[in-house]
Write a protein that holds these residues in place. Structure first.
Motif, mmCIF file in Angstrom:
data_model
loop_
_atom_site.group_PDB
_atom_site.id
_atom_site.type_symbol
_atom_site.label_atom_id
_atom_site.label_comp_id
_atom_site.label_asym_id
_atom_site.label_seq_id
_atom_site.Cartn_x
_atom_site.Cartn_y
_atom_site.Cartn_z
ATOM 1 N N ILE A 134 0.868 -1.177 0.000
ATOM 2 C CA ILE A 134 0.000 0.000 0.000
ATOM 3 C C ILE A 134 0.905 1.228 0.000
ATOM 4 C CG2 ILE A 134 -1.769 1.316 1.229
ATOM 5 C CD1 ILE A 134 -2.649 -1.318 2.564
ATOM 6 N N ILE A 135 0.676 2.137 -0.947
ATOM 7 C CA ILE A 135 1.436 3.390 -1.012
ATOM 8 C C ILE A 135 0.473 4.540 -0.778
ATOM 9 C CG2 ILE A 135 2.954 4.855 -2.387
ATOM 10 C CD1 ILE A 135 3.612 2.448 -4.121
ATOM 11 N N VAL A 177 -0.390 -4.079 -5.772
ATOM 12 C CA VAL A 177 -0.006 -2.790 -5.192
ATOM 13 C C VAL A 177 -1.251 -1.906 -5.164
ATOM 14 C CG1 VAL A 177 1.458 -0.755 -5.432
ATOM 15 C CG2 VAL A 177 2.333 -3.020 -6.103
ATOM 16 N N ILE A 178 -1.507 -1.293 -4.023
ATOM 17 C CA ILE A 178 -2.654 -0.404 -3.836
ATOM 18 C C ILE A 178 -2.138 1.007 -3.620
ATOM 19 C CG2 ILE A 178 -4.642 0.147 -2.383
ATOM 20 C CD1 ILE A 178 -4.597 -2.856 -1.512
ATOM 21 N N ALA A 179 -2.615 1.970 -4.398
ATOM 22 C CA ALA A 179 -2.314 3.379 -4.167
ATOM 23 C C ALA A 179 -3.510 4.009 -3.465
ATOM 24 C CB ALA A 179 -2.026 4.098 -5.479
ATOM 25 N N ALA A 212 1.550 11.060 -10.069
ATOM 26 C CA ALA A 212 0.472 10.392 -10.793
ATOM 27 C C ALA A 212 0.985 9.104 -11.420
ATOM 28 C CB ALA A 212 -0.096 11.316 -11.868
ATOM 29 N N GLU A 213 2.186 9.155 -11.982
ATOM 30 C CA GLU A 213 2.733 7.970 -12.639
ATOM 31 C C GLU A 213 2.995 6.842 -11.644
ATOM 32 O OE1 GLU A 213 5.049 9.308 -16.548
ATOM 33 O OE2 GLU A 213 5.720 10.388 -14.768
ATOM 34 N N LEU A 214 3.371 7.187 -10.423
ATOM 35 C CA LEU A 214 3.513 6.167 -9.386
ATOM 36 C C LEU A 214 2.164 5.541 -9.085
ATOM 37 C CD1 LEU A 214 5.316 4.713 -7.333
ATOM 38 C CD2 LEU A 214 4.938 6.645 -5.759
ATOM 39 N N ALA A 215 1.117 6.357 -9.009
ATOM 40 C CA ALA A 215 -0.230 5.827 -8.778
ATOM 41 C C ALA A 215 -0.698 4.983 -9.949
ATOM 42 C CB ALA A 215 -1.217 6.970 -8.519
#
Length: 248
Positions: free
Chosen positions: A50-51, A94-96, A107-110
């Motif tokens: 989770i990020i 992976v959860i943003a 945004a790109e990480l999300a």
């Protein structure tokens, strides 16, 4: 010891909090390196990731004070691109969890996450062309897969920002909750994933990411491995027992 992120480790998940509130969680080289360290850990010991951000901001983008000094050599090294690719390829989902701005590299990480939830304050955008560069950490191909080509072009070419309602409508967000419910909602989603068979989830993610011309071979190969697993037999036996009890 990490300086730009906070890491919470649990038995089945890791929570990473981007923690540079003084610059609205702008992603600098140190943060990239620290996130790579977390990725290496999760490649060795797969868990859900989770990020999230801090102080009502997910990440405002790459650190412009650092970016302004980067050269063509730095661009070709793919500093931010390599991170988002690695995040996307992690074995488990992976959860943003997005509150506030997720712009540029944020945004790109999300976008690299498998699942995104947000608050009514969430805003996504890629303003890179206004800074004389492109969104070169995955937005040029991931965003059109997430929201479709016409809307992706609005964001990438014309600087359009998507608020939470729009992001939900276009499928970029799977759920919108109030800010104080963001992390509980992220953990509920992680709980649902964790309740399933981890090996089957890892296989599903790997097969899902495979190129179209590798199907159905990769599906059948993954299924062949799972068909021999003790966990498959245990879970199916329990299912049959539950069905038999309901039928009595």
């Amino acid at each position: 010891m990490a300086e730009s992120i906070r890491v919470e480790r649990r038995d089945d998940r890791v929570v990473v909090t981007l923690d540079r509130p003084q610059v609205r969680n702008a992603i600098d080289r140190r943060m990239v390196d620290e996130l790579h360290e977390v990725c290496a850990e999760l490649e060795r010991d797969p868990k859900i990731l989770i990020i999230t951000g801090t102080d009502g901001v997910f990440a405002s983008g790459a650190d412009i004070a650092e970016m302004i000094e980067r050269t063509a050599e730095d661009a070709l090294a793919g500093i931010n691109m390599n991170l988002t690719i690695r995040v996307a390829r992690l074995p488990m989902p992976v959860i943003a969890a997005v509150d506030g701005y997720a712009l540029g590299g944020g945004a790109e990480l999300a976008y690299a996450a498998d699942l995104r939830i947000g608050t009514p304050r969430a805003v996504f955008g890629n303003p890179e062309t206004g800074l004389g560069i492109i969104a070169a950490a995955g937005a040029t191909w991931r965003l059109k897969e997430l929201v479709g080509e016409p809307m992706a072009k609005q964001v990438l070419f014309a600087g359009r920002r998507l608020n939470a309602e729009e992001a939900l409508r276009w499928g970029l967000l799977g759920e919108v909750v109030e800010p104080d419910e963001l992390m509980p909602a992220a953990h509920r989603l992680a709980d649902r994933i964790a309740a399933l068979d981890a090996a089957a989830t890892r296989a599903t993610k790997a097969v899902f990411a495979a190129p179209r011309d590798e199907h159905p071979r990769v599906d059948l190969e993954a299924q062949a491995v799972l068909f021999e697993s003790p966990e498959k037999r245990r879970r199916m036996a329990e299912f049959l027992e539950r069905r038999a009890r309901r039928a009595r």
